[in-house]
Structure formats: structure tokens, C-alpha cells
Design an enzyme around this catalytic site. Structure first.
Site, mmCIF file in Angstrom:
data_model
loop_
_atom_site.group_PDB
_atom_site.id
_atom_site.type_symbol
_atom_site.label_atom_id
_atom_site.label_comp_id
_atom_site.label_asym_id
_atom_site.label_seq_id
_atom_site.Cartn_x
_atom_site.Cartn_y
_atom_site.Cartn_z
ATOM 1 C CE LYS A 11 -10.110 3.281 5.759
ATOM 2 N NZ LYS A 11 -9.765 3.098 7.092
ATOM 3 C CG ASP A 141 -6.757 1.589 3.980
ATOM 4 O OD1 ASP A 141 -7.405 0.438 3.750
ATOM 5 O OD2 ASP A 141 -6.492 2.200 4.965
HETATM 6 O O1 C5P Z 1 -1.040 -1.761 3.638
HETATM 7 P P1 C5P Z 1 -0.913 -0.962 4.956
HETATM 8 O O2 C5P Z 1 0.316 -0.384 5.091
HETATM 9 O O3 C5P Z 1 -2.127 0.054 5.146
HETATM 10 O O4 C5P Z 1 -1.139 -2.003 6.248
HETATM 11 C C1 C5P Z 1 -0.632 -1.807 7.492
HETATM 12 C C2 C5P Z 1 -0.387 -3.188 8.374
HETATM 13 O O5 C5P Z 1 -1.919 -3.658 8.562
HETATM 14 C C3 C5P Z 1 0.397 -3.998 7.525
HETATM 15 O O6 C5P Z 1 1.594 -3.971 7.803
HETATM 16 C C4 C5P Z 1 -0.087 -5.261 8.207
HETATM 17 O O7 C5P Z 1 0.179 -5.611 9.426
HETATM 18 C C5 C5P Z 1 -1.840 -5.032 8.279
HETATM 19 N N1 C5P Z 1 -2.551 -5.396 7.300
HETATM 20 C C6 C5P Z 1 -2.834 -6.723 7.003
HETATM 21 N N2 C5P Z 1 -3.761 -7.220 5.933
HETATM 22 C C7 C5P Z 1 -4.218 -6.162 4.953
HETATM 23 C C8 C5P Z 1 -3.983 -4.840 5.310
HETATM 24 C C9 C5P Z 1 -3.188 -4.476 6.448
HETATM 25 O O8 C5P Z 1 -2.644 -7.761 7.557
HETATM 26 N N3 C5P Z 1 -5.101 -6.612 4.171
#
Ligand code: C5P
Length: 317
Positions: A11, A141
Site C-alpha cells: 500500500k 495497517d
Molecule cells: O501498528 P503498527 O505496528 O504498524 O505501528 C508501528 C509503530 O508506529 C507503533 O509502535 C507506534 O510507535 C507507531 N504508530 C503510532 N500511531 C499509529 C500507528 C503507528 O504511533 N496510529
């Protein structure tokens, strides 16, 4: 039990705005996410043992429990212990085409494919929303990667509103092999620099989220106005990533000089994409930028927007 081969698309973010902090430590986001045709292939097979086994063609991808695809399989085994006890573990083979640690949700898309594949293999009959609820436990995601297409994503990124499919554009992706950006670092640095301007009340967050639905970029998508979409691309994380990674900023400037519809970093980077109206234009732009930046670490992919999330791969049957 059947085995399944799945297509797991990458994406890009057409829009990423950070609007506030969340009680769970994540950020409140308003985004527009878009699937692209560049995709990994995932084979899911039953195992003779109770183990979850990951095999990946890419040496940089971990095959232990730190791999999101492993965690997706583990989540299914833990959520459905009777089926796991009956059917045993899972063998997962990942054929990587999506660049790793690139801001293109490659790992998230692999995890989405594992959830979809095990749902099929164990004949669980979970609906797409039910699979997306499970997906949200693993990463922000992953729910989008299941359904794909073009969508507004809010909350952590897991609340989705589908938009009209946008499949009439091509793009070039460019990424330096030797550069990767830590997503937690990018969000943490953004908070340090811009946290004082975050919206702090629930009502404010709700109204900013609602505003995106009637914003110019969403109207341009509804009208499939590709010139306008190109001009309205936006990503707040560029404000922290580009100053820290000047090579990525230079890459974006090189694309901007090529009269493309628009150019932007995807997610937390470091991949930069440029949107074009045709495949021939995308190939020509790629060649121009390749001639200007001869660093052999810089890789390019020409692909197009896609309206698909995880699909069964019928090219192999
Ligand atoms: O959810 P995901 O594992 O993809 O997120 C990776 C990192 O990105 C999280 O640990 C966080 O530090 C940051 N993040 C965030 N807010 C979001 C999505 C991601 O702070 N809405």
C-alpha cells in the site's frame, strides 16, 4: 485440507495527517490508503507438526516470532485452539517482491494474507469484518491490507471507510536498499516536535476526522480527478523523516522536476512514490531519475494502483 496461495499487495499513503495522541500510546490519524499491484506471494499449507514455520526468500526478513506473519498464524492458533489441536501447525512461504522496511506495509500485508489463508484452510467462515477485528490486534495497517482498494483510515488506522476505486494511475516507487526508517522513531520524533499542536479533546478529534470525509482530496478521488489528487498528496511524517534522511528528500525533488502528477514519501518512509497518468510516462520518469542519481543502492519499481486486498492467487493453478 487444502493449501492456499495468496497475493498480498503493498500500500501507499495518499494522505497521512497526525492529529493527536491516544490513551493506548499510539497516534490518532486521518489517512487515505491505497493498494498497489506490487505484491508478495504467500503459500499457506498445513504442517505435520504443531509448529508454525516461516520460510522467506528475502534474507532480511526474520522467520521467528518477530515476523508479523508468524504472529498472525499464532493469533489464529490461540483464538481457535480446538482447530489448532485438530489440524496442527502451519507452513508459510513468503515470496518477497515488496521492499522490506519501506513504508509500504509489506509485513502487514503478509500478516493479512496469513489470516485470510488460515480462515480458508480451516474453513472457519469468518467474515471480512471479523477477520479485520482480529487483524487490528496485530497492527494498525493490517485491517486495510485485508480489504485493500482506496480507503479513509482513522483511529490508529484500523477504522476504514471505503472510497471509490482509483485504478487509473501508474506510479514509480524508489527506495535506497541501504536506508530504512523505524516507524516508532518517526512517530516519537513527530510527537517531540509537534506534540504541542495536537488536538487533545475527543470532540476535536471527532470533528477533524469527520472533516476529512468532505476534504478536497476525497472529492478529487470521488471524481477520479488525477491532476488534483496529485497536487493534494500529503504526509505529516515527511516533516521529520526528510530532514533526517537528505537522500530521501533529494529523491523526492528529482521526481518533482519530472512533471509527474504528484510525489510523496509513503508511510514512515523511506520509499518515495511518484504518480503518473500512464505506464509509458512512469517508465520515462524512472529512466530520467535513474540517469540523475546513479547510486546503485537506489532501486525502482513501476507499478499501478490496485483495487484489490488479499486475493487467492489463481495464476499458479
Ligand atoms: O501498528 P503498527 O505496528 O504498524 O505501528 C508501528 C509503530 O508506529 C507503533 O509502535 C507506534 O510507535 C507507531 N504508530 C503510532 N500511531 C499509529 C500507528 C503507528 O504511533 N496510529
Amino acid at each position: 485440507m487444502h493449501s492456499y496461495s495468496l497475493v498480498a499487495p503493498a500500500k501507499i499513503n495518499l494522505y497521512l495527517e497526525i492529529i493527536g495522541d491516544r490513551p493506548d500510546g499510539f497516534h490518532e490519524l486521518v489517512m487515505i490508503l491505497q493498494s498497489i499491484e506490487l505484491a508478495d506471494r504467500i503459500d499457506i499449507k498445513p504442517s505435520d507438526t504443531q509448529d508454525i514455520y516461516i520460510y522467506c526468500t528475502h534474507p532480511q526478513v526474520p522467520t521467528d516470532e518477530s515476523n508479523l506473519a508468524y504472529r498472525a498464524a499464532k493469533l489464529m492458533c490461540d483464538t481457535f485452539p480446538d482447530l489448532y489441536a485438530n489440524y496442527g501447525g502451519v507452513n508459510i512461504k513468503i515470496k518477497k517482491n515488496i521492499p522490506v522496511a519501506a513504508g509500504l506495509a509489506g509485513g502487514s500485508s503478509n500478516a493479512a494474507a496469513v489470516l485470510v489463508g488460515i480462515n480458508l484452510m480451516w474453513e472457519l467462515g469468518l467474515t471480512q469484518p471479523e477477520l479485520q477485528d482480529l487483524a487490528a490486534k496485530l497492527g494498525s495497517d493490517i485491517p486495510f491490507c485485508i480489504s485493500g482498494g482506496t480507503a479513509i483510515a482513522t483511529g490508529r488506522g484500523e477504522k476504514l471507510d471505503a472510497l471509490k476505486d482509483l485504478d487509473n494511475m501508474w506510479l514509480i516507487l524508489a527506495k535506497y536498499d541501504n536506508t530504512s526508517v523505524s516507524t516508532p522513531w518517526a512517530y516519537k520524533t513527530y510527537r517531540q516536535k509537534y506534540g504541542q499542536s495536537y488536538i487533545s479533546d475527543r470532540a476535536g478529534i471527532k470533528s477533524r476526522t469527520a472533516e476529512l470525509h468532505s476534504s478536497p482530496i476525497v472529492s478529487s478521488i470521488a471524481q477520479k480527478n488525477i491532476e488534483e489528487i496529485g497536487k493534494l498528496l500529503s504526509n505529516d511524517l515527511e516533516k521529520v523523516v526528510l530532514p533526517e534522511y537528505p537522500q530521501v528528500a533529494e529523491l523526492k525533488s528529482a521526481f518533482a522536476k519530472q512533471n509527474v502528477l504528484g510525489t510523496m514519501m509513503s508511510g514512515s518512509g523511506p520509499t518515495v512514490f511518484a504518480l503518473c497518468e500512464s505506464e509509458s510516462k512512469a517508465i520515462a520518469v524512472k529512466q530520467q531519475v535513474r540517469n540523475q542519481i546513479t547510486d546503485p543502492q537506489l532501486n525502482f519499481w513501476v507499478t499501478r494502483l490496485s483495487s484489490n486486498g488479499i486475493q487467492i492467487d489463481d495464476s499458479t493453478s
